[in-house]
Design an enzyme around this catalytic site. Structure first.
Site, mmCIF file in Angstrom:
data_model
loop_
_atom_site.group_PDB
_atom_site.id
_atom_site.type_symbol
_atom_site.label_atom_id
_atom_site.label_comp_id
_atom_site.label_asym_id
_atom_site.label_seq_id
_atom_site.Cartn_x
_atom_site.Cartn_y
_atom_site.Cartn_z
ATOM 1 N N TYR A 149 0.818 -1.211 0.000
ATOM 2 C CA TYR A 149 0.000 0.000 0.000
ATOM 3 C C TYR A 149 0.854 1.264 0.000
ATOM 4 O O TYR A 149 0.410 2.306 -0.481
ATOM 5 C CB TYR A 149 -0.901 0.030 1.238
ATOM 6 C CG TYR A 149 -2.157 -0.785 1.090
ATOM 7 C CD1 TYR A 149 -2.101 -2.169 0.992
ATOM 8 C CD2 TYR A 149 -3.405 -0.170 1.077
ATOM 9 C CE1 TYR A 149 -3.258 -2.916 0.870
ATOM 10 C CE2 TYR A 149 -4.565 -0.918 0.954
ATOM 11 C CZ TYR A 149 -4.480 -2.283 0.854
ATOM 12 O OH TYR A 149 -5.631 -3.018 0.737
ATOM 13 N N LYS A 198 3.900 -15.317 3.013
ATOM 14 C CA LYS A 198 4.156 -16.088 1.788
ATOM 15 C C LYS A 198 5.665 -16.300 1.733
ATOM 16 O O LYS A 198 6.359 -15.896 0.787
ATOM 17 C CB LYS A 198 3.627 -15.313 0.566
ATOM 18 C CG LYS A 198 3.623 -16.086 -0.742
ATOM 19 C CD LYS A 198 2.609 -17.211 -0.785
ATOM 20 C CE LYS A 198 2.765 -18.018 -2.069
ATOM 21 N NZ LYS A 198 1.943 -19.246 -2.081
ATOM 22 N N ASP A 230 -2.068 -18.527 1.143
ATOM 23 C CA ASP A 230 -3.028 -19.282 0.320
ATOM 24 C C ASP A 230 -3.697 -20.379 1.156
ATOM 25 O O ASP A 230 -4.906 -20.599 1.078
ATOM 26 C CB ASP A 230 -2.366 -19.846 -0.952
ATOM 27 C CG ASP A 230 -1.028 -20.528 -0.702
ATOM 28 O OD1 ASP A 230 -0.501 -20.438 0.431
ATOM 29 O OD2 ASP A 230 -0.495 -21.145 -1.642
ATOM 30 N N ASP A 254 -5.964 -7.287 4.242
ATOM 31 C CA ASP A 254 -7.098 -6.702 3.531
ATOM 32 C C ASP A 254 -7.962 -7.819 2.952
ATOM 33 O O ASP A 254 -9.181 -7.842 3.120
ATOM 34 C CB ASP A 254 -6.585 -5.783 2.407
ATOM 35 C CG ASP A 254 -7.719 -5.190 1.599
ATOM 36 O OD1 ASP A 254 -8.705 -4.745 2.219
ATOM 37 O OD2 ASP A 254 -7.635 -5.194 0.353
ATOM 38 N N ASP A 258 -11.805 -9.563 4.564
ATOM 39 C CA ASP A 258 -13.075 -9.645 3.834
ATOM 40 C C ASP A 258 -13.599 -11.080 3.853
ATOM 41 O O ASP A 258 -14.792 -11.320 4.035
ATOM 42 C CB ASP A 258 -12.908 -9.208 2.365
ATOM 43 C CG ASP A 258 -13.243 -7.733 2.165
ATOM 44 O OD1 ASP A 258 -13.016 -6.948 3.113
ATOM 45 O OD2 ASP A 258 -13.720 -7.362 1.075
HETATM 46 C C1 IPM Z 1 -10.218 -1.691 3.850
HETATM 47 C C2 IPM Z 1 -10.493 -1.148 2.478
HETATM 48 C C3 IPM Z 1 -9.377 -0.191 2.076
HETATM 49 C C4 IPM Z 1 -8.091 -0.988 2.103
HETATM 50 C C5 IPM Z 1 -9.597 0.488 0.719
HETATM 51 C C6 IPM Z 1 -10.882 1.285 0.695
HETATM 52 C C7 IPM Z 1 -8.433 1.363 0.332
HETATM 53 O O1 IPM Z 1 -10.653 -2.185 1.563
HETATM 54 O O2 IPM Z 1 -10.139 -0.898 4.814
HETATM 55 O O3 IPM Z 1 -10.075 -2.906 3.976
HETATM 56 O O4 IPM Z 1 -7.762 -1.661 1.122
HETATM 57 O O5 IPM Z 1 -7.393 -0.928 3.114
HETATM 58 MG MG MG Z 2 -10.598 -4.113 2.428
#
Ligand code: IPM
Ligand code: MG
Length: 363
Positions: A149, A198, A230, A254, A258
């Protein structure tokens, strides 16, 4: 406990942000009132909302105003990349750039994303019952100010071929400080850290592994295991119960957070805290701005409400008040109220405002 004045910066943000933050403020106000605290909100603009007013996603003034608060509560930022004019701007001026900059400016290197399967929400979990039996409760510790990032990036033409570079850089100090946080948190939980990397391919992961092992030596009561990213993606759906604290770098965190959110039933349930070395923190739901459902009054405010509870706990040491919010959320779910994302047969569907109101009422 003394009465406190809580100075809270509020970034309502874009998409469903304003709707869900309004409900979290309602709940915070109620908790403050009940326990004799006062709350002072400072409105902060970030993301698309800031672009509309200032032409950039985060101004220096906003950074300074955020720093002057004890903590910041945030909704979400960003819009539909296909249709929103914000995405016609160059990448460094788009909404997400504001979020990345505030994380960096405030040195919020430790991102805590708890993924818990509520008993009442088992029906919303896409996994088989034999996998979710007994529930699960994990904490994803994501490094937030390094890695891909924030590494150097560029797009250049080389010998007539367009070529893009993103670099994944970590130094040992960055790894050590997040690893320590991870072990500190594991020591207060089920005492297990799964460090995800990784290391079979990346140098940054090999350094990560080495430093994490050094840190583990300082925490004899906590078990450390390493897992390749993975494999971790697979284990999260195969056997999520095995995890206590997942410690990982920015990009892996990240993606895995999710995934972890979805196995809890909905990303609309996942709170998060981004912390630095002080008590300051930025608290936001793990989910995005969901522009497709913005303004419809159907978004789930619970992740933001639970983020506000994390704020009371981590930035203000108000555990009793945080407990009150978490208990109220559990009670409302137990009573059968659901927003559409976690709706299942026989339950009562409510909108954003009603959900916030019910939780506030139960404090
Ligand atoms: C998160 C989001 C952010 C990230 C985006 C919006 C830049 O997906 O907070 O997980 O990737 O960190
Ligand atoms: Mg995210």
């Amino acid at each position: 406990m003394d009465r406190m004045n809580l100075k809270i910066g509020v970034i309502k943000g874009d998409g469903i942000g304003p709707e869900i933050v309004t409900e979290a403020m309602k709940v915070l106000d109620k908790a403050a009132e009940k326990y004799g605290h006062t709350v002072e909100y400072t409105k902060l603009l970030m993301g698309g909302a800031s672009i509309d007013v200032h032409g950039i996603p985060l101004t220096d003034e906003t950074v300074a105003a955020a720093k002057a608060c004890d903590a910041v509560l945030m909704g979400s930022i960003g819009g539909d990349a296909k249709t929103s004019p914000w995405y016609k701007l160059e990448p460094s001026k788009r909404p997400e750039a504001g979020l990345l900059r505030i994380r960096k400016e405030l040195n919020l290197f430790a991102n805590l994303r708890p993924a818990v399967l509520y008993d009442e929400l088992k029906g919303a979990c896409p996994l088989k019952e034999e996998i979710t039996e007994g529930g699960f409760d994990m904490m994803i510790m994501r490094e937030l100010t390094g890695g891909l990032y924030f590494g150097e990036r560029k797009t250049v033409e080389e010998n007539g071929v367009m070529t893009a570079y993103d670099s994944l850089t970590y130094n040992e100090n960055e790894i050590r400080r997040i690893a320590k946080r991870g072990f500190d948190i594991a020591a207060k939980r089920r005492k297990k850290v799964t460090s995800v990397d990784k290391a079979n391919v990346l140098d940054s992961s090999r350094l990560w592994r080495k430093v994490v092992e050094e840190v583990a030596g300082e925490y004899p009561g906590v078990t450390l295991e390493h897992m390749l990213v993975d494999n971790c993606a697979m284990q999260l759906v195969k056997d999520p119960k095995q995890f206590d604290v997942i410690l990982t770098e920015n990009m892996f965190g990240d993606i895995l957070s999710d995934e972890a959110s979805m196995v809890t039933g909905s990303i609309g349930m996942l709170a998060s805290a981004s912390l630095n070395e002080t008590k300051f923190g930025l608290y936001e739901p793990s989910g995005g701005s969901a522009p497709d459902i913005a303004g419809k009054g159907i978004a789930n405010p619970i992740a933001t409400i639970l983020s506000a509870a994390m704020m009371l706990r981590f930035s203000f040491d108000l555990d009793r008040e945080a407990d009150a919010i978490e208990t109220a959320v559990a009670k409302v779910l137990k009573e059968g109220y659901r927003t559409i994302d976690i709706m299942s047969e026989g339950k009562r569907q409510v909108g954003t405002e009603e959900m916030g109101g019910l939780i506030a009422k139960n404090i």
